[in-house]
Design an enzyme around this catalytic site. Sequence first.
Site, PDB file in Angstrom:
ATOM      1  N   CYS A 126      -9.055  11.167 -18.238  1.00 47.46           N
ATOM      2  CA  CYS A 126      -8.586  11.986 -17.123  1.00 47.46           C
ATOM      3  C   CYS A 126      -8.381  11.183 -15.845  1.00 47.46           C
ATOM      4  O   CYS A 126      -8.254  11.744 -14.779  1.00 47.46           O
ATOM      5  CB  CYS A 126      -9.557  13.134 -16.867  1.00 47.46           C
ATOM      6  SG  CYS A 126     -11.187  12.585 -16.344  1.00 47.46           S
ATOM      7  N   GLU A 180     -17.682   7.205 -17.013  1.00 50.62           N
ATOM      8  CA  GLU A 180     -17.041   6.485 -15.902  1.00 50.62           C
ATOM      9  C   GLU A 180     -17.920   5.387 -15.324  1.00 50.62           C
ATOM     10  O   GLU A 180     -17.506   4.677 -14.419  1.00 50.62           O
ATOM     11  CB  GLU A 180     -16.596   7.458 -14.806  1.00 50.62           C
ATOM     12  CG  GLU A 180     -17.651   8.455 -14.403  1.00 50.62           C
ATOM     13  CD  GLU A 180     -17.126   9.530 -13.443  1.00 50.62           C
ATOM     14  OE1 GLU A 180     -16.094   9.327 -12.797  1.00 50.62           O
ATOM     15  OE2 GLU A 180     -17.787  10.583 -13.342  1.00 50.62           O
ATOM     16  N   GLY A 225     -13.271   8.625 -17.505  1.00 52.79           N
ATOM     17  CA  GLY A 225     -12.798   8.680 -16.117  1.00 52.79           C
ATOM     18  C   GLY A 225     -12.387   7.279 -15.717  1.00 52.79           C
ATOM     19  O   GLY A 225     -13.178   6.510 -15.181  1.00 52.79           O
ATOM     20  N   THR A 226     -11.131   6.948 -16.003  1.00 51.00           N
ATOM     21  CA  THR A 226     -10.727   5.544 -15.833  1.00 51.00           C
ATOM     22  C   THR A 226     -10.650   5.111 -14.374  1.00 51.00           C
ATOM     23  O   THR A 226     -10.696   3.921 -14.096  1.00 51.00           O
ATOM     24  CB  THR A 226      -9.379   5.260 -16.536  1.00 51.00           C
ATOM     25  OG1 THR A 226      -8.428   6.217 -16.077  1.00 51.00           O
ATOM     26  CG2 THR A 226      -9.531   5.352 -18.031  1.00 51.00           C
ATOM     27  N   ASN A 227     -10.534   6.055 -13.431  1.00 50.53           N
ATOM     28  CA  ASN A 227     -10.505   5.634 -12.015  1.00 50.53           C
ATOM     29  C   ASN A 227     -11.824   4.975 -11.623  1.00 50.53           C
ATOM     30  O   ASN A 227     -11.854   3.831 -11.182  1.00 50.53           O
ATOM     31  CB  ASN A 227     -10.255   6.822 -11.085  1.00 50.53           C
ATOM     32  CG  ASN A 227      -8.845   7.370 -11.219  1.00 50.53           C
ATOM     33  OD1 ASN A 227      -8.018   6.792 -11.907  1.00 50.53           O
ATOM     34  ND2 ASN A 227      -8.574   8.481 -10.558  1.00 50.53           N
ATOM     35  N   ASP A 228     -12.914   5.719 -11.765  1.00 49.32           N
ATOM     36  CA  ASP A 228     -14.201   5.150 -11.378  1.00 49.32           C
ATOM     37  C   ASP A 228     -14.607   4.011 -12.313  1.00 49.32           C
ATOM     38  O   ASP A 228     -15.208   3.035 -11.880  1.00 49.32           O
ATOM     39  CB  ASP A 228     -15.292   6.230 -11.362  1.00 49.32           C
ATOM     40  CG  ASP A 228     -15.296   6.959 -10.020  1.00 49.32           C
ATOM     41  OD1 ASP A 228     -14.356   6.739  -9.237  1.00 49.32           O
ATOM     42  OD2 ASP A 228     -16.232   7.729  -9.756  1.00 49.32           O
ATOM     43  N   HIS A 237       0.830  -1.201   0.000  1.00 49.32           N
ATOM     44  CA  HIS A 237       0.000   0.000   0.000  1.00 49.32           C
ATOM     45  C   HIS A 237       0.865   1.252   0.000  1.00 49.32           C
ATOM     46  O   HIS A 237       0.668   2.169  -0.805  1.00 49.32           O
ATOM     47  CB  HIS A 237      -0.916  -0.016   1.223  1.00 49.32           C
ATOM     48  CG  HIS A 237      -1.788   1.190   1.334  1.00 49.32           C
ATOM     49  ND1 HIS A 237      -1.442   2.309   2.050  1.00 49.32           N
ATOM     50  CD2 HIS A 237      -3.001   1.449   0.778  1.00 49.32           C
ATOM     51  CE1 HIS A 237      -2.411   3.200   1.949  1.00 49.32           C
ATOM     52  NE2 HIS A 237      -3.368   2.702   1.192  1.00 49.32           N
ATOM     53  N   ARG A 276     -11.479  19.691 -10.822  1.00 48.90           N
ATOM     54  CA  ARG A 276     -12.503  19.164  -9.901  1.00 48.90           C
ATOM     55  C   ARG A 276     -13.018  20.275  -9.009  1.00 48.90           C
ATOM     56  O   ARG A 276     -12.329  20.703  -8.089  1.00 48.90           O
ATOM     57  CB  ARG A 276     -11.904  18.044  -9.042  1.00 48.90           C
ATOM     58  CG  ARG A 276     -11.699  16.754  -9.811  1.00 48.90           C
ATOM     59  CD  ARG A 276     -10.663  15.895  -9.157  1.00 48.90           C
ATOM     60  NE  ARG A 276      -9.359  16.533  -9.292  1.00 48.90           N
ATOM     61  CZ  ARG A 276      -8.202  15.886  -9.336  1.00 48.90           C
ATOM     62  NH1 ARG A 276      -8.165  14.579  -9.234  1.00 48.90           N
ATOM     63  NH2 ARG A 276      -7.071  16.531  -9.464  1.00 48.90           N
ATOM     64  N   ARG A 285     -15.197  20.098 -14.272  1.00 46.94           N
ATOM     65  CA  ARG A 285     -16.198  19.105 -13.901  1.00 46.94           C
ATOM     66  C   ARG A 285     -17.134  19.687 -12.850  1.00 46.94           C
ATOM     67  O   ARG A 285     -16.681  20.185 -11.814  1.00 46.94           O
ATOM     68  CB  ARG A 285     -15.517  17.860 -13.333  1.00 46.94           C
ATOM     69  CG  ARG A 285     -16.508  16.789 -12.940  1.00 46.94           C
ATOM     70  CD  ARG A 285     -15.823  15.513 -12.536  1.00 46.94           C
ATOM     71  NE  ARG A 285     -15.250  15.623 -11.205  1.00 46.94           N
ATOM     72  CZ  ARG A 285     -14.524  14.658 -10.632  1.00 46.94           C
ATOM     73  NH1 ARG A 285     -14.260  13.562 -11.291  1.00 46.94           N
ATOM     74  NH2 ARG A 285     -14.048  14.812  -9.425  1.00 46.94           N
TER      75      ARG A 285
END
Lengths: 738, 738
Positions: free
Chosen positions: B685, B598, B619-622, B288, B396, B463
């Site tokens: 993003c 996303e 939005g590749t994170n979500d 982590h 953001r 956003r």
Amino acid sequence: MGSEDLHEVISLFQSMVESEKAGVIPDDPYAQLESAVRAVFESWDTRRAIDYRNFHRIPHDLGTAVNVMAMVYGNADDKSGSGVIFTRDPATGENKLYGEYLMKAQGEEVVAGVATPRPIADLEAEMPEVHRELSGVAEKLESHYRDIQDIEFTIERGRLYILQTRPGKRSAKAAVRFAVDLTREGLLTKGEAVNSVEPEQVYQLLLPRLDDTSKDEARKGGRLVATGLGASSGGATGQVVFTADAAVKAADDGTAVILVRSETSAEDVHGMLAAAGVLTSRGGATSHAAVVARGLGKACVTGTESLEVNQNQGFFRSGDLTIRESDQISIDGGSGEVFLGSVATIQPQVSDEKEMATLLSWADEIRRLEVRANADTKLDATLARELGAHGIGLCRTEHMFFDPRRLEMMQGMILAAHSSAENPEDPAVREAYHSALEELREFQVPDFEGIFRAMDGLPVVIRLLDPPLHEFLPGYEEILAEVVELRTRGDNSDRLADRERLLATVNDMREVNPMLGLRGGRLGLMHPAIYEMQVRAILEAADNVRAQGLTPMPEIMIPLVADGNEMSRLRRNLEETIRWYQSGNDEPVHYKIGAMIETPRAALTAGEIAESAEFFSIGTNDLTQMTFGFSRDDAEGKFLGSYVEDRVLDEDPFKVLDRPGVGLLAKIACEAGKSTRPSLELGICGEHGGDPSSIEFFDTTGLDYVSCSPHRVPVARLAAAQATLRSRGLSSRGNPTV
Amino acid sequence: MGSEDLHEVISLFQSMVESEKAGVIPDDPYAQLESAVRAVFESWDTRRAIDYRNFHRIPHDLGTAVNVMAMVYGNADDKSGSGVIFTRDPATGENKLYGEYLMKAQGEEVVAGVATPRPIADLEAEMPEVHRELSGVAEKLESHYRDIQDIEFTIERGRLYILQTRPGKRSAKAAVRFAVDLTREGLLTKGEAVNSVEPEQVYQLLLPRLDDTSKDEARKGGRLVATGLGASSGGATGQVVFTADAAVKAADDGTAVILVRSETSAEDVHGMLAAAGVLTSRGGATSHAAVVARGLGKACVTGTESLEVNQNQGFFRSGDLTIRESDQISIDGGSGEVFLGSVATIQPQVSDEKEMATLLSWADEIRRLEVRANADTKLDATLARELGAHGIGLCRTEHMFFDPRRLEMMQGMILAAHSSAENPEDPAVREAYHSALEELREFQVPDFEGIFRAMDGLPVVIRLLDPPLHEFLPGYEEILAEVVELRTRGDNSDRLADRERLLATVNDMREVNPMLGLRGGRLGLMHPAIYEMQVRAILEAADNVRAQGLTPMPEIMIPLVADGNEMSRLRRNLEETIRWYQSGNDEPVHYKIGAMIETPRAALTAGEIAESAEFFSIGTNDLTQMTFGFSRDDAEGKFLGSYVEDRVLDEDPFKVLDRPGVGLLAKIACEAGKSTRPSLELGICGEHGGDPSSIEFFDTTGLDYVSCSPHRVPVARLAAAQATLRSRGLSSRGNPTV
């Protein structure tokens, strides 16, 4: 009525029209006719018509038609009259003329209730010629349309005129009986019979309902206190409660209750589950109460706006009447009626519904899709089989741990698993963990045995533990509150230390988004001993049942996988345990191992997952949550209701499968899975497995079976047959319901 | 060494071999050779080799080779010796021979540190012939391989033998300088130069680093107390803290700190953000701490197993030495070194790194993908532009509300919005809501102005509010604890009543799975006034900036849509506000409205969404969270580390884009979007926008730009150029790093 009377009527009309600022009535009769025609067309866009179409999902661009007919007068003389008949009894489906008529009256007067109309049978004595002609017309129209007809007629000076005929609204019972009768009379094929009944009707047929006679008495006794929107079929009678917790408490004491709220939210669901029925003063057919109650198969009346509900003070008012907690009421979720006091309810028995059984047996001859049930107990499994389920598509093992005694054991196991992950080398910790698992295994074996016995010779898909472990522990907040209280009191007891330890553990385990956390197959990889225990319990139960001469068919399902490699490791782990358990056994029980496809990635990479899976079960509930990014617990209370009401979404995707999104993923999964393993067994076990429109999609997608709650198995059997018929070009026309 | 000595050596070896139970040494020299060759091959599968390959992501099926050479002796006489040279200085890239040699010694002795070797320059005086020959060979090898060479040589009785040559490990600085120098020398094309540098190296070049001289002094002064795994590049010096909260507190006071933990979890991330560096005693390169620190661009040393960290009591031990909170330490996240006390750090300036600027300008000539930055403030925007960002891909707006004063206002607005949804008709409530929004708008306008000014003439994607509103309110548990405490004390004050009210509101608003709850575009539909306020602030700021002669290019982005109809309603709402605001303005500011893709469903139904969107930003994170069903907050602490370590997953999908799942959805979205609207602007993003492997995928998928954190803009520029070169068939070979 003389011409003077007509003059007066005309001037009254004219002044009404003027006061509404709607222009003047033209003198030219053709202009009048044109206005009338226009008025009919315009009625298509009234608020009420729009609402009606929204509720029944009728397209808004369909349009309406106008028929222009010569006028006939039912009030011309003593040999004139008007009436309405059904070609069969719309409540029972019995084959006899049913309806009413009124002499010296126009049609409106029959309906308006100014005078009391007489039963149509009386017409036979009064005007035998006309009655015979009417009977003949009714028979002819019914055979022509091959459907129950709702006919309006007028008799002018002894001559019969038919004003209109249309499909007659009927009860579920009548629809089924009519379909079977007409097939036996040779008027419908079996396929047409199957197509003529709405799948939802076979569901309604099995719901508890208010007894008609008892309901009539209540009406006559002035006990009908309000009428709202019949939002979820069935009848219920019970004591009034105003909070979900009170509902749960009363249900625990064995008292039937009706939960009354101004409206419901996600926090009321446990109360709705416990209640016999739900009554709200606000909300429409897609309100939270309505949607949830339909899902639960609970009677529900919503939008009863004449009621003033004061849930905080524990009463509701209907006019002058005040109804308090513990008073008895009854609701009819079909008609929306609310009665004071008890009304007798009837619990239909499958075995009593002979026509339904016949119709469903025809459906079984036609359908391609198998129907299984979601069942977690022996009882559910038995009911499901009675209702025609061909196996179990989803047995959720976690439901076996909610009984208080077992929950305690489960918590012991979880705390031991947690310590064991922290101190993997400590033999005492490891010992505690394994003995806790042993205890749980001993409980699971007879559970599985019961299910295998009920499903002798049929496949049983058992899902290994799915929810995050912390869901079995007391809630963080509950412990926190106790800790703060003890600390504020200056308590120094062992209790505080114990609670603080538990608080720290729960804090360690709890999750920000538990739905997307350490659950399903992830649990299986991080705490392999749990799945090993479960697999052993399944095989032990299967062996025991086989020793009794039965044929258990276990299919072991791993939930929430997202990757082929993950699935292959999980399978390898399980097979190691199985090999160990079955070693030395010459004829080991046959089993399958499969994957629940419920993450979008599992669908997208299904080709790799199928390398380690002999079956897929599409878990459309979670797949819908992740595909939309809708947490159902949150969405239903916070925005999904508005989304459906405002038509942002055409349907609630948790009720009707979303074809462009979730459906596309399901299709991708099936195709990729089959191309890796042509023998792959394909099923679906989300709530959509009981929804007719979704079932049609699953049929065209080439699934092998759908699995739904036991009560919806008959719905699924009928819907699956209709899907097969539709794929052959025969579409169902449904029927109007009462 | 005489033959007796050799006999003794032989018998010593034989007894060693016997004690290891590895058989006997054969007498036949060919059999010995064969064993030796086999030993080399077998070394491929040693634990250490496997770990090394895992860390560097080298495939395990590549295999190794063995060269068999005649032996030469650097210890034969006074005219014999051994050495190692680099053709250029591996630290700076300077063009001069760099290395060491030792007379009368074999190669191992040069490395082993038994005797102190001499700098290679001395060889020129000692053996000018050999030095000249060595220089010639070095030059020849470098021009042949067109890369820095790391050469081992032996001199036997005055004659030079080259034992091996391989690409020389080099610092980021040297890699860049060498690439630029060789291109100027005509040995590399610009494309080859761009390909010869690892994108990660230009990132390292701009990180704060420990000063080499100061580090040397510390080493000599005995202040090197431990060496762990260099898990995230860069250097940091600061006071020791043991908890995330202490790190935040110290950072608020302007004190630089190093967060020291046995290992970190999701709960430490706010502390890692506040700290200058992170040091852990446990965990590997994918722990982590390592993963998060790399993401944050923080120096990090992990797995420093010689340290005993007692974070609860606030000290750590290295042997006899005890280091306590507030003591000063320094860490080198490249080499893994941990020093006691301060070591000087250097903050490289972009403007000082001339070779890097040159190399990146060549990359800019080559690449097809544009590079934008994720930036929420004027400061970030300015830095991003300096580092070569061509606009902002993600601003953001929620980050503008975290300042304490604004947070209070935001909370006022949220409570008002909540009351307003409950009592939509109450004018006082509505008034409070709108005046709270006005206050926020007044704050947002200058924020946007600053960003537009920094990005004059370049697009800025803003956003609209994304997180659930309850995230801005105090936590439920915090209020609960206070309420329980007040109640236990028997408090009857207004404070209790006030807290109870707040508790009820937060309870009403909080969510089970906030990531999938009432956020993003759903907020925009349920509380339209918030988005209206934000859009007005954006246009007002744009107008103000344009009045100063600049060119603002706002692109308004709606987060978390899942449906075309949802997007079209959101767009319609925004455009109503915009029309109203811009009415009467002859030359209104030009804007675009787009969607963040996303949710998996947004990708699957992108064709419909594109009807109302002029741009998409993936939005590749979500999207990764929902596609895998991984809540990042939970997954990272609970199972993702194990998944990557145990190779269930090849890569952490939050770092390197998952091509078969998330990548496929991105591809579907782009294709469907473009087919609806060929002019659709396509960007990404998520964090993957700064990852070279992911950038290559985005290039082949046909995106227009990637957007990443400002510090990673140079990485993205270089990686984008390498992706273009690869698509032309020129693949990068990278280079070994120090």
